[in-house]
Design a protein around this motif. Structure first.
Motif, PDB file in Angstrom:
ATOM      1  N   GLY A  99      60.551  43.367  38.474  1.00  0.00           N
ATOM      2  CA  GLY A  99      60.579  43.641  36.715  1.00  0.00           C
ATOM      3  C   GLY A  99      59.497  44.208  35.818  1.00  0.00           C
ATOM      4  N   THR A 100      58.601  43.871  34.831  1.00  0.00           N
ATOM      5  CA  THR A 100      57.712  44.624  34.698  1.00  0.00           C
ATOM      6  C   THR A 100      56.254  43.785  34.491  1.00  0.00           C
ATOM      7  N   TYR A 101      55.049  44.465  35.025  1.00  0.00           N
ATOM      8  CA  TYR A 101      54.122  44.269  34.472  1.00  0.00           C
ATOM      9  C   TYR A 101      52.947  44.855  33.267  1.00  0.00           C
ATOM     10  N   MET A 102      52.186  44.264  33.806  1.00  0.00           N
ATOM     11  CA  MET A 102      50.565  44.602  32.127  1.00  0.00           C
ATOM     12  C   MET A 102      49.957  44.261  32.903  1.00  0.00           C
ATOM     13  N   SER A 103      48.990  44.341  32.924  1.00  0.00           N
ATOM     14  CA  SER A 103      47.278  43.946  33.604  1.00  0.00           C
ATOM     15  C   SER A 103      46.079  44.706  32.434  1.00  0.00           C
ATOM     16  N   VAL A 104      44.766  43.681  32.494  1.00  0.00           N
ATOM     17  CA  VAL A 104      43.611  44.352  32.302  1.00  0.00           C
ATOM     18  C   VAL A 104      42.777  44.461  33.145  1.00  0.00           C
ATOM     19  N   ILE A 105      42.335  46.014  33.528  1.00  0.00           N
ATOM     20  CA  ILE A 105      41.622  45.771  34.405  1.00  0.00           C
ATOM     21  C   ILE A 105      40.124  45.662  33.872  1.00  0.00           C
ATOM     22  N   VAL A 106      38.598  45.095  34.444  1.00  0.00           N
ATOM     23  CA  VAL A 106      37.534  45.845  33.914  1.00  0.00           C
ATOM     24  C   VAL A 106      36.454  45.923  34.758  1.00  0.00           C
ATOM     25  N   ARG A 107      35.441  46.291  34.579  1.00  0.00           N
ATOM     26  CA  ARG A 107      34.876  47.281  35.962  1.00  0.00           C
ATOM     27  C   ARG A 107      33.774  45.474  35.929  1.00  0.00           C
ATOM     28  N   ASP A 108      33.587  44.812  37.196  1.00  0.00           N
ATOM     29  CA  ASP A 108      33.180  44.007  37.709  1.00  0.00           C
ATOM     30  C   ASP A 108      31.811  44.016  37.893  1.00  0.00           C
ATOM     31  N   GLY A 109      30.622  44.390  38.270  1.00  0.00           N
ATOM     32  CA  GLY A 109      29.863  44.792  38.509  1.00  0.00           C
ATOM     33  C   GLY A 109      29.707  46.338  39.584  1.00  0.00           C
ATOM     34  N   ALA A 110      29.787  46.672  40.507  1.00  0.00           N
ATOM     35  CA  ALA A 110      30.574  47.655  41.192  1.00  0.00           C
ATOM     36  C   ALA A 110      31.981  48.139  41.273  1.00  0.00           C
ATOM     37  N   ASP A 111      32.797  46.965  40.962  1.00  0.00           N
ATOM     38  CA  ASP A 111      34.116  46.636  41.519  1.00  0.00           C
ATOM     39  C   ASP A 111      34.774  46.870  40.452  1.00  0.00           C
ATOM     40  N   TRP A 112      36.200  47.102  40.499  1.00  0.00           N
ATOM     41  CA  TRP A 112      37.359  47.098  39.120  1.00  0.00           C
ATOM     42  C   TRP A 112      38.394  45.705  39.341  1.00  0.00           C
ATOM     43  N   LYS A 113      38.085  44.737  38.708  1.00  0.00           N
ATOM     44  CA  LYS A 113      38.792  43.540  38.794  1.00  0.00           C
ATOM     45  C   LYS A 113      39.781  43.431  37.801  1.00  0.00           C
ATOM     46  N   TYR A 114      40.951  42.866  37.912  1.00  0.00           N
ATOM     47  CA  TYR A 114      41.887  42.016  36.924  1.00  0.00           C
ATOM     48  C   TYR A 114      40.934  41.199  36.438  1.00  0.00           C
ATOM     49  N   ARG A 115      41.426  41.202  34.986  1.00  0.00           N
ATOM     50  CA  ARG A 115      40.665  40.126  33.796  1.00  0.00           C
ATOM     51  C   ARG A 115      41.872  38.915  33.118  1.00  0.00           C
ATOM     52  N   LEU A 173      43.053  38.743  48.214  1.00  0.00           N
ATOM     53  CA  LEU A 173      43.918  38.642  46.309  1.00  0.00           C
ATOM     54  C   LEU A 173      43.295  37.850  44.937  1.00  0.00           C
ATOM     55  N   THR A 174      42.737  36.870  45.426  1.00  0.00           N
ATOM     56  CA  THR A 174      42.088  36.160  44.336  1.00  0.00           C
ATOM     57  C   THR A 174      40.800  37.000  44.370  1.00  0.00           C
ATOM     58  N   ALA A 175      39.956  37.299  45.574  1.00  0.00           N
ATOM     59  CA  ALA A 175      38.905  38.597  44.827  1.00  0.00           C
ATOM     60  C   ALA A 175      38.851  39.570  43.824  1.00  0.00           C
ATOM     61  N   LEU A 176      40.253  39.734  43.696  1.00  0.00           N
ATOM     62  CA  LEU A 176      40.771  41.010  43.001  1.00  0.00           C
ATOM     63  C   LEU A 176      40.709  41.133  41.649  1.00  0.00           C
ATOM     64  N   TYR A 177      40.895  39.582  41.530  1.00  0.00           N
ATOM     65  CA  TYR A 177      40.460  39.220  40.167  1.00  0.00           C
ATOM     66  C   TYR A 177      38.978  38.857  39.603  1.00  0.00           C
ATOM     67  N   THR A 178      38.622  38.337  37.952  1.00  0.00           N
ATOM     68  CA  THR A 178      37.032  38.135  37.859  1.00  0.00           C
ATOM     69  C   THR A 178      37.446  37.221  37.587  1.00  0.00           C
ATOM     70  N   ALA A 179      36.330  35.924  37.604  1.00  0.00           N
ATOM     71  CA  ALA A 179      35.834  34.398  38.226  1.00  0.00           C
ATOM     72  C   ALA A 179      36.994  34.213  35.873  1.00  0.00           C
ATOM     73  N   ASP A 180      36.756  34.629  35.508  1.00  0.00           N
ATOM     74  CA  ASP A 180      37.479  34.412  34.662  1.00  0.00           C
ATOM     75  C   ASP A 180      38.243  34.969  34.236  1.00  0.00           C
ATOM     76  N   ALA A 181      39.338  35.121  34.998  1.00  0.00           N
ATOM     77  CA  ALA A 181      41.259  36.156  35.156  1.00  0.00           C
ATOM     78  C   ALA A 181      41.678  34.826  34.022  1.00  0.00           C
ATOM     79  N   VAL A 182      43.368  35.525  33.999  1.00  0.00           N
ATOM     80  CA  VAL A 182      43.765  34.119  33.258  1.00  0.00           C
ATOM     81  C   VAL A 182      45.260  35.498  33.485  1.00  0.00           C
TER      82      VAL A 182
END
Length: 155
Positions: free
Chosen positions: A118-134, A46-55
């Motif tokens: 419930g509801t959710y909202m996410s920002v996803i960014v390209r992190d190298g070759a992967d897409w991750k949650y920011r 789960l943690t690996a799906l987030y960028t190092a600076d994710a919030v």
């Protein structure tokens, strides 16, 4: 000249439509990985799906959770939740630019004999070759009110 403008306009329209479809596909793939890791109770995945600076701004937390170390601590606790059959359908996803998108949707899960949602909202960014949650935030809807016949005041 007019023919060239028509060709450019059609090409642009096709690219824009493909871009919109890609956002939803990308978001759903990342969400599917999240569900898979959650179902396995794998906090590291789960943690690996987030960028190092994710919030993270999850339900019931009074401060933003920022960065890999803090997200991992949160995920270590979250995988112990007694939730099953979680779903994260993407209602909307839009590209911000070629390397980032936002998504919004609903989630639901079974918590024992009760379904929560419930509801959710996410920002996803390209992190190298992967897409991750920011950035990732979610809330939980309150349970429905008790029916009149089931309250202890009516007994």
């Amino acid at each position: 000249m007019n023919k060239m403008l028509c060709v450019l306009a059609v090409t642009f329209a096709v690219v824009v439509l493909a871009f919109a479809d890609d956002a939803k596909t990308i978001a759903q793939r990342v969400d599917d990985k999240w569900i898979e890791a959650f179902n396995k109770k794998d906090a590291a995945a789960l943690t690996a799906l987030y960028t190092a600076d994710a919030v993270l701004l999850p339900q019931g937390v009074d401060q933003p959770i920022i960065g890999t170390e803090n997200i991992r601590k949160f995920m270590d606790q979250m995988v112990n939740e007694k939730l099953e059959n979680m779903v994260l359908p993407v209602a909307q996803a839009n590209m911000i630019d070629p390397n980032s998108l936002y998504q919004a949707g609903t989630w639901s899960a079974d918590a024992g004999s009760q379904q929560i949602k419930g509801t959710y909202m996410s920002v996803i960014v390209r992190d190298g070759a992967d897409w991750k949650y920011r950035a990732d935030t979610w809330n939980m809807m309150p349970p429905p009110p008790a029916t009149v016949g089931s309250s202890s005041a009516n007994k």
